[in-house]
Write an enzyme that holds these catalytic residues in place. Structure first.
Site, PDB file in Angstrom:
ATOM      1  N   LYS A   4      -2.966 -31.181  28.705  1.00 47.73           N
ATOM      2  CA  LYS A   4      -3.397 -30.797  27.351  1.00 47.73           C
ATOM      3  C   LYS A   4      -2.853 -31.790  26.324  1.00 47.73           C
ATOM      4  O   LYS A   4      -3.556 -32.191  25.399  1.00 47.73           O
ATOM      5  CB  LYS A   4      -2.916 -29.366  27.038  1.00 47.73           C
TER       6      LYS A   4
ATOM      7  N   GLN B 123       1.095 -20.843  26.960  1.00 48.64           N
ATOM      8  CA  GLN B 123       0.665 -21.164  28.321  1.00 48.64           C
ATOM      9  C   GLN B 123       0.898 -19.949  29.228  1.00 48.64           C
ATOM     10  O   GLN B 123       1.987 -19.382  29.248  1.00 48.64           O
ATOM     11  CB  GLN B 123       1.429 -22.395  28.840  1.00 48.64           C
TER      12      GLN B 123
ATOM     13  N   ASP C 270      -7.128 -19.984  22.091  1.00 52.53           N
ATOM     14  CA  ASP C 270      -7.531 -19.494  23.413  1.00 52.53           C
ATOM     15  C   ASP C 270      -8.613 -18.406  23.334  1.00 52.53           C
ATOM     16  O   ASP C 270      -9.175 -18.029  24.359  1.00 52.53           O
ATOM     17  CB  ASP C 270      -6.315 -18.877  24.125  1.00 52.53           C
TER      18      ASP C 270
HETATM   19  N1  GUN Z   1      -3.364 -20.570  32.158  1.00 53.86           N
HETATM   20  C1  GUN Z   1      -4.454 -20.820  32.924  1.00 53.86           C
HETATM   21  N2  GUN Z   1      -5.560 -20.934  32.156  1.00 53.86           N
HETATM   22  C2  GUN Z   1      -5.152 -20.754  30.880  1.00 53.86           C
HETATM   23  C3  GUN Z   1      -5.851 -20.765  29.630  1.00 53.86           C
HETATM   24  O1  GUN Z   1      -7.075 -20.941  29.531  1.00 53.86           O
HETATM   25  N3  GUN Z   1      -5.077 -20.546  28.531  1.00 53.86           N
HETATM   26  C4  GUN Z   1      -3.732 -20.316  28.600  1.00 53.86           C
HETATM   27  N4  GUN Z   1      -3.071 -20.101  27.472  1.00 53.86           N
HETATM   28  N5  GUN Z   1      -3.074 -20.303  29.740  1.00 53.86           N
HETATM   29  C5  GUN Z   1      -3.785 -20.527  30.871  1.00 53.86           C
END
Ligand code: GUN
Length: 287
Positions: free
Chosen positions: A54, A98, A121
């Site tokens: 990211k 996360q 998200d």
């Molecule tokens: N962990 C796995 N996929 C995601 C996601 O799309 N967003 C977040 N915040 N954590 C994740």
């Protein structure tokens, strides 16, 4: 029948280039640079890789990223304090926690502390509620990425029988709402579903997100079905595979996403897209 392979890497790159251009133009016009905060609690190995990816993606398109790493021994109060600081930080427009959080934390309670305006998200009840009512604003990244893939390949999905295997908050549930909004007849299968093969047999479009390597065999599916594989599983020999067995599905489906190189690159791209969306819609001008 041999399936057309949906190239997520290529589409993600195209969208990322558009985002990069838009951010460059913003800067030229004197507008602020988008900022994304990532809160990462603990030491989950997969999460570490995702967070790193990211950060790299943000840098590529011109989004400032702030990674806040907290140890597993951190208190809930401290996590919430961190979120509140980001909520009021004018240089931060998107906030992401996360997931998964270490088990001892109340994930839903913590996620709800993120301002719905910075909810990059799309997990906040306000944003999920808007999607549910056919008026989406911030949309969950993986489902949004999948919708973008289907659109890029001009795959018509209105009226299709869509089956989502896996009912998680991150993928399955928002995916169902996206496909419903797009005019599919949607079914969600989960760990209590009986006779899964009956649903699989009837599905024109399958999105699978269960974290079980090669679970869905091609002999189950309808000829010409569209297979969207969200799974990223590492085998003991180091190979990365999806939740659908690629080779057998490839011989029966009309379209299929590979793993890696299918849905994965689109998820991170949606994150960039959402960060820019927040700037343009909430901070450049008021709704
Ligand atoms: N962990 C796995 N996929 C995601 C996601 O799309 N967003 C977040 N915040 N954590 C994740």
């Amino acid at each position: 029948m041999i399936a057309k392979i949906i190239n997520g890497t290529k589409i993600a790159l195209k969208i990322q280039n558009k985002i990069k251009k838009k951010i460059h133009k913003r800067k030229k016009n004197g507008l602020f640079q988008p900022g994304l905060a990532v809160v990462f609690v603990g030491n989950n190995i997969s999460s570490k890789i995702y967070v790193k990816n990211k950060k790299i993606a943000c840098k590529k398109v011109g989004i400032i990223s702030k990674i806040c790493r907290l140890s597993i021994s951190v208190t809930e109060k401290k996590i919430i304090h961190t979120i509140k600081n980001f909520n009021s930080d004018p240089t931060i427009h998107g906030i992401l926690i996360q997931l998964p959080l270490p088990k001892k934390f109340d994930t839903q309670k913590i996620l709800r502390k993120i301002s719905y305006k910075k909810d990059v998200d799309g997990f906040h009840p306000f944003n999920i509620g808007l999607l549910c009512q056919r008026n989406p604003r911030l949309r969950a990244c993986t489902p949004l990425g999948i919708m973008n893939l289907l659109k890029s390949y001009q795959i018509k999905i209105k009226g299709l029988n869509a089956l989502i295997i896996g009912a998680s908050n991150i993928v399955g549930r928002p995916m169902m709402l996206e496909l419903l909004l797009a005019g599919c007849t949607t079914t969600i299968a989960h760990k209590f579903t009986k006779n899964l093969n009956q649903y699989v047999k009837n599905a024109d479009l399958i999105v699978i997100a269960i974290g079980k390597p090669n679970f869905l065999h091609g002999k189950w599916i309808k000829k010409g079905a569209i297979i969207i594989d969200v799974g990223i599983n590492r085998l003991k020999n180091g190979q990365i595979v999806g939740d659908a067995d690629f080779n057998s599905n490839y011989l029966r489906a009309s379209y299929i996403t590979p793993v890696p190189g299918g849905v994965g690159p689109m998820t991170v791209t949606s994150l960039l897209q959402n960060t820019l969306y927040i700037c343009e819609n909430y901070y450049d001008k008021k709704f």
